[in-house]
Design an enzyme around this catalytic site. Sequence first.
Site, mmCIF file in Angstrom:
data_model
loop_
_atom_site.group_PDB
_atom_site.id
_atom_site.type_symbol
_atom_site.label_atom_id
_atom_site.label_comp_id
_atom_site.label_asym_id
_atom_site.label_seq_id
_atom_site.Cartn_x
_atom_site.Cartn_y
_atom_site.Cartn_z
ATOM 1 N N HIS A 1 0.835 -1.206 0.000
ATOM 2 C CA HIS A 1 0.000 0.000 0.000
ATOM 3 C C HIS A 1 0.869 1.255 0.000
ATOM 4 C CE1 HIS A 1 -4.109 -1.571 0.658
ATOM 5 N NE2 HIS A 1 -3.417 -2.639 0.992
ATOM 6 N N SER B 1 -6.286 3.339 -6.083
ATOM 7 C CA SER B 1 -5.775 4.197 -5.014
ATOM 8 C C SER B 1 -5.916 5.673 -5.370
ATOM 9 C CB SER B 1 -4.303 3.878 -4.711
ATOM 10 O OG SER B 1 -4.204 2.677 -3.990
ATOM 11 N N GLN B 2 -5.695 5.990 -6.626
ATOM 12 C CA GLN B 2 -5.861 7.379 -7.093
ATOM 13 C C GLN B 2 -7.286 7.861 -6.819
ATOM 14 O OE1 GLN B 2 -3.421 9.266 -8.790
ATOM 15 N NE2 GLN B 2 -4.775 11.016 -8.934
ATOM 16 N N GLU C 1 -9.483 6.595 -4.697
ATOM 17 C CA GLU C 1 -9.769 6.569 -3.265
ATOM 18 C C GLU C 1 -9.154 7.771 -2.555
ATOM 19 O OE1 GLU C 1 -9.964 1.710 -3.431
ATOM 20 O OE2 GLU C 1 -8.161 2.679 -2.632
ATOM 21 N N GLN C 2 -7.899 8.066 -2.848
ATOM 22 C CA GLN C 2 -7.250 9.203 -2.196
ATOM 23 C C GLN C 2 -7.857 10.520 -2.675
ATOM 24 O OE1 GLN C 2 -3.085 9.288 -1.343
ATOM 25 N NE2 GLN C 2 -2.888 7.063 -1.472
ATOM 26 N N LEU D 1 -5.542 2.800 5.506
ATOM 27 C CA LEU D 1 -6.861 3.276 5.909
ATOM 28 C C LEU D 1 -7.749 3.262 4.672
ATOM 29 C CD1 LEU D 1 -8.521 4.758 8.233
ATOM 30 C CD2 LEU D 1 -7.821 6.867 7.095
ATOM 31 N N ALA D 2 -8.979 2.830 4.834
ATOM 32 C CA ALA D 2 -9.935 2.892 3.724
ATOM 33 C C ALA D 2 -10.279 4.362 3.506
ATOM 34 C CB ALA D 2 -11.173 2.060 4.039
#
Length: 173
Positions: free
Chosen positions: A67, A84-85, A87-88, A121-122
């Site tokens: 991660h 991830s892009q 989500e962040q 972290l989600a």
Amino acid sequence: MDIEKVNSMDFREFVDVFGNVIERCPLIAAAVWSQRPFSNLEDLEKHFFAFIDALPLSGQEGILRCHPDLAGPELQRGTLTPESQREQSGAGLMNLSAAERLRLAELNARYQARFGFPFVLAARLSDREAVPRELARRLRCLRAQELSTAMDEVKKIGRLRLADLLGSDFPKP
């Protein structure tokens, strides 16, 4: 996508579609493919999570090391996975001030030094104000407790990613 479609996928298609359910761990999807047929969508999730739960401590730590840091260098360089892009970005981590980025970088470095793996972290279930608070709180945890918490976060992320892939037929966390 329904369970019949999932069960009919050949190995390569399955790994292409589900290879990042667990961040940068396509080998997990490859192992899960061999468990077909899945009786339903929850069964598919169960196989992903049973695989990671069965890993030794070193394997679970390896999953965590796959991660990226939240709001870290990969975000700045644009080298995050597409998941991830999103989500962040959704958590507002792409729009941090310089002071907020610095604070997260410092907390991420302390966390990495303390636990030996990145803070997981989600992000989609959080926001830019909550992330540093949660990171600071979890820095005070014992290592075994934090490993368990981090793996629970991996599962939350995986559940959300499966929900994205499988659509409204799949229960959201």
